[in-house]
Design a protein around this motif. Sequence first.
Motif, PDB file in Angstrom:
ATOM      1  N   GLU A   1      12.784  -4.062  -2.132  1.00  0.00           N
ATOM      2  CA  GLU A   1      11.579  -4.056  -2.974  1.00  0.00           C
ATOM      3  C   GLU A   1      11.379  -2.703  -3.667  1.00  0.00           C
ATOM      4  O   GLU A   1      10.360  -2.469  -4.305  1.00  0.00           O
ATOM      5  N   LYS A   2      12.357  -1.805  -3.519  1.00  0.00           N
ATOM      6  CA  LYS A   2      12.318  -0.477  -4.139  1.00  0.00           C
ATOM      7  C   LYS A   2      11.221   0.418  -3.569  1.00  0.00           C
ATOM      8  O   LYS A   2      10.763   1.344  -4.234  1.00  0.00           O
ATOM      9  N   VAL A   3      10.797   0.140  -2.337  1.00  0.00           N
ATOM     10  CA  VAL A   3       9.848   1.012  -1.654  1.00  0.00           C
ATOM     11  C   VAL A   3      10.627   2.184  -1.082  1.00  0.00           C
ATOM     12  O   VAL A   3      11.500   2.011  -0.233  1.00  0.00           O
ATOM     13  N   LYS A   4      10.341   3.393  -1.546  1.00  0.00           N
ATOM     14  CA  LYS A   4      11.110   4.572  -1.170  1.00  0.00           C
ATOM     15  C   LYS A   4      10.438   5.420  -0.088  1.00  0.00           C
ATOM     16  O   LYS A   4      10.901   6.520   0.216  1.00  0.00           O
ATOM     17  N   THR A   5       9.355   4.918   0.481  1.00  0.00           N
ATOM     18  CA  THR A   5       8.651   5.660   1.529  1.00  0.00           C
ATOM     19  C   THR A   5       9.615   6.017   2.660  1.00  0.00           C
ATOM     20  O   THR A   5      10.336   5.145   3.143  1.00  0.00           O
ATOM     21  N   PRO A   6       9.669   7.277   3.098  1.00  0.00           N
ATOM     22  CA  PRO A   6      10.534   7.635   4.224  1.00  0.00           C
ATOM     23  C   PRO A   6      10.204   6.802   5.468  1.00  0.00           C
ATOM     24  O   PRO A   6       9.029   6.583   5.781  1.00  0.00           O
ATOM     25  N   ILE A   7      11.243   6.342   6.148  1.00  0.00           N
ATOM     26  CA  ILE A   7      11.084   5.510   7.347  1.00  0.00           C
ATOM     27  C   ILE A   7      11.790   6.163   8.523  1.00  0.00           C
ATOM     28  O   ILE A   7      12.956   6.561   8.412  1.00  0.00           O
ATOM     29  N   MET A   8      11.093   6.264   9.649  1.00  0.00           N
ATOM     30  CA  MET A   8      11.724   6.693  10.892  1.00  0.00           C
ATOM     31  C   MET A   8      11.651   5.535  11.875  1.00  0.00           C
ATOM     32  O   MET A   8      10.570   5.045  12.190  1.00  0.00           O
ATOM     33  N   ILE A   9      12.804   5.072  12.336  1.00  0.00           N
ATOM     34  CA  ILE A   9      12.829   3.958  13.264  1.00  0.00           C
ATOM     35  C   ILE A   9      12.739   4.466  14.701  1.00  0.00           C
ATOM     36  O   ILE A   9      13.256   5.529  15.039  1.00  0.00           O
TER      37      ILE A   9
ATOM     38  N   PHE B   1       0.837  -1.189   0.000  1.00  0.00           N
ATOM     39  CA  PHE B   1       0.000   0.000   0.000  1.00  0.00           C
ATOM     40  C   PHE B   1       0.879   1.250   0.000  1.00  0.00           C
ATOM     41  O   PHE B   1       2.015   1.218   0.465  1.00  0.00           O
ATOM     42  N   LYS B   2       0.320   2.331  -0.506  1.00  0.00           N
ATOM     43  CA  LYS B   2       1.093   3.570  -0.610  1.00  0.00           C
ATOM     44  C   LYS B   2       0.944   4.386   0.666  1.00  0.00           C
ATOM     45  O   LYS B   2      -0.162   4.715   1.092  1.00  0.00           O
ATOM     46  N   PHE B   3       2.075   4.731   1.273  1.00  0.00           N
ATOM     47  CA  PHE B   3       2.111   5.603   2.450  1.00  0.00           C
ATOM     48  C   PHE B   3       3.076   6.751   2.174  1.00  0.00           C
ATOM     49  O   PHE B   3       4.001   6.634   1.364  1.00  0.00           O
ATOM     50  N   ASP B   4       2.863   7.844   2.867  1.00  0.00           N
ATOM     51  CA  ASP B   4       3.780   8.981   2.764  1.00  0.00           C
ATOM     52  C   ASP B   4       4.903   8.892   3.788  1.00  0.00           C
ATOM     53  O   ASP B   4       5.923   9.561   3.663  1.00  0.00           O
ATOM     54  N   PHE B   5       4.708   8.038   4.819  1.00  0.00           N
ATOM     55  CA  PHE B   5       5.693   7.939   5.888  1.00  0.00           C
ATOM     56  C   PHE B   5       5.449   6.659   6.680  1.00  0.00           C
ATOM     57  O   PHE B   5       4.299   6.225   6.817  1.00  0.00           O
ATOM     58  N   ILE B   6       6.525   6.059   7.196  1.00  0.00           N
ATOM     59  CA  ILE B   6       6.413   4.870   8.042  1.00  0.00           C
ATOM     60  C   ILE B   6       7.153   5.110   9.350  1.00  0.00           C
ATOM     61  O   ILE B   6       8.342   5.474   9.343  1.00  0.00           O
ATOM     62  N   LEU B   7       6.471   4.929  10.471  1.00  0.00           N
ATOM     63  CA  LEU B   7       7.077   4.946  11.802  1.00  0.00           C
ATOM     64  C   LEU B   7       7.250   3.492  12.222  1.00  0.00           C
ATOM     65  O   LEU B   7       6.269   2.746  12.298  1.00  0.00           O
TER      66      LEU B   7
END
Length: 243
Positions: free
Chosen positions: A70-78, A44-50
């Motif tokens: 998988e080439k998912v470029k969604t910004p991720i904050m761990i 699914f498309k997200f603008d951001f992942i926490l």
Amino acid sequence: MKKILVVDDEMSIVTLLKYNLEQAGYEVDTALDGQTGFDKGRNFKFDFILLDLMLPRMDGLEITKRLRQEKVKTPIMILTAKGEEYDKVIGLELGADDYLTKPFSPREVIARIKAIARRTEEMPADSLSAKDITENETETEEVYRFPDFSVDLVNYSVTKNGKKVKLTPKEFELLAYFIKRKHRVLSRDKLLNGVWGFDYVGQTRMVDMHVSHLREKIEQDPKNPSYIETVRGFGYRFEGESN
């Protein structure tokens, strides 16, 4: 409305983040385990992942690695617990964009999200990836050959004594950043902003760790480096002439 995925197995944190993010105008989806978080992040498309690091079924580092594969470029904050400095660095090397140490305030989370959104929408001229550097700068040199190793900025490869050297993505970007600015003294803050894309306030130790890893891989004598020199009180400087 921008959509955010929150992946954490602590229901109290999920509830807190979901409420505050929705109050700030975001649409929020959640996952309480790593496998579900990975599936949602991939499909699914997200603008951001926490993303929490310590998760059942699949940990945050594995999720980050697999999403980037998988080439998912969604910004991720761990999201990390105190004392997990090594995991923070690995997470960033695998492709995460930022991290926060628990406990944190929802206001700080939202501020970080907005900062990363600004960075991705308006990439600063001085924070370029190795590919950007090669394509955008007026200097067209693509392969740098030094006495002890060579660097190919197009194919993302480093060779030393005829053998390929394995660098993490961030190690390669840091090396490319140094090479393009050789003979210049670069502060740790400058390197953080240039390589990681925005200011990790108070996290200059991250630069030291990456420099140490780079020296181990490219220097003939890491304890007495001839390429990445320490300029005491200022930062680092790359010395070396390429053929």
